[in-house]
Design a protein around this motif. Structure first.
Motif, short mmCIF file in Angstrom:
data_model
loop_
_atom_site.label_atom_id
_atom_site.label_comp_id
_atom_site.label_asym_id
_atom_site.label_seq_id
_atom_site.Cartn_x
_atom_site.Cartn_y
_atom_site.Cartn_z
N GLY A 63 64.33 58.67 69.90
CA GLY A 63 63.06 58.33 70.54
C GLY A 63 62.34 59.48 71.19
O GLY A 63 61.46 59.25 72.03
N THR A 65 60.05 61.67 69.99
CA THR A 65 58.61 61.73 69.71
C THR A 65 57.87 60.60 70.42
O THR A 65 56.82 60.82 71.03
CB THR A 65 58.35 61.70 68.19
OG1 THR A 65 59.08 62.78 67.59
CG2 THR A 65 56.87 61.85 67.89
N LEU A 66 58.42 59.40 70.38
CA LEU A 66 57.78 58.28 71.08
C LEU A 66 57.79 58.50 72.59
O LEU A 66 56.88 58.06 73.28
CB LEU A 66 58.44 56.95 70.73
CG LEU A 66 57.76 55.72 71.32
CD1 LEU A 66 56.31 55.60 70.88
CD2 LEU A 66 58.53 54.46 70.98
N ASP A 103 56.41 60.58 61.38
CA ASP A 103 56.35 60.60 62.84
C ASP A 103 55.04 60.02 63.36
O ASP A 103 55.03 59.25 64.31
CB ASP A 103 56.52 62.02 63.38
CG ASP A 103 57.97 62.43 63.48
OD1 ASP A 103 58.85 61.58 63.26
OD2 ASP A 103 58.23 63.61 63.76
N ASN A 107 55.36 56.63 65.35
CA ASN A 107 55.37 56.89 66.79
C ASN A 107 53.99 56.97 67.44
O ASN A 107 53.91 57.06 68.66
CB ASN A 107 56.12 58.18 67.07
CG ASN A 107 57.57 58.08 66.72
OD1 ASN A 107 58.26 57.16 67.16
ND2 ASN A 107 58.06 58.99 65.89
#
Length: 185
Positions: A63, A65-66, A103, A107
């Motif tokens: 997680g 990138t999020l 991505d 995300n």
């Protein structure tokens, strides 16, 4: 203007403590869509939201990138709900081309679409939140449009960022950037 809606107090209280600084719509979306935050999110969000420079090193799929995107999205989302979102680039996301597609969709674009749909369903009328990608394949007309009306979130590669920074008018659109996310270093 915030709509008059009924909120389930107990559901709001059930959110993980690290989600509490987020807008209630963002909190509910995350809890219902993803459940519990990952360790990088729990440890990263307070630092990011506090304005610190943060390096998150964690395994693939944890997680990362999020973590960065959600903190940035929350700020833009709040401005869009309040009607105060200016036509300026505030978030710059830099990633190698091979990582961009998955991505960005997973995300950023999908969560953003879901958050805006949820906000509208709850009676909010958010401003448009623009996301644009600038790579070597971006046409001259698209590049010109990005300068005339900059996206709120600019997604680019290191190579395209270099070219962006060497052009005076393009570089000027980055003066209001508050968040820079460098992925896949």
């Amino acid at each position: 203007m915030a709509p008059q809606i009924a909120i389930d107090f107990y559901a709001a209280q059930a959110a993980h403590p690290s989600l509490m600084p987020f807008h209630p719509v963002v909190r509910r979306w995350f809890a219902e869509r993803l459940g519990e935050p990952s360790r990088p999110q729990v440890e990263g969000w307070p630092l990011i939201q506090g304005g610190s420079d943060v390096l998150i090193a964690a395994p693939t799929g944890s997680g990362k990138t999020l973590t960065a995107f959600l903190a940035a999205l929350d700020g833009l989302f709040r401005q869009a709900l309040e009607g105060t979102l200016p036509d300026r680039t505030q978030v710059l996301y830099v990633s190698p081309l091979k990582a961009l597609g998955n991505d960005v969709q997973k995300n950023l674009l999908q969560p953003l679409e879901e958050l805006l749909a949820r906000a509208r369903a709850e009676g909010y009328a958010p401003q448009e939140l623009r996301v644009q990608v600038r790579t070597g394949d971006t046409t001259a007309s698209e590049r010109a449009q990005m300068i005339k009306r900059p996206p709120h979130i600019l997604i680019t590669t290191p190579e395209s960022l270099y070219l962006y920074l060497t052009a005076d008018r393009a570089r000027a659109t980055l003066r209001a950037v508050r968040t820079v996310i460098v992925d896949e270093i």
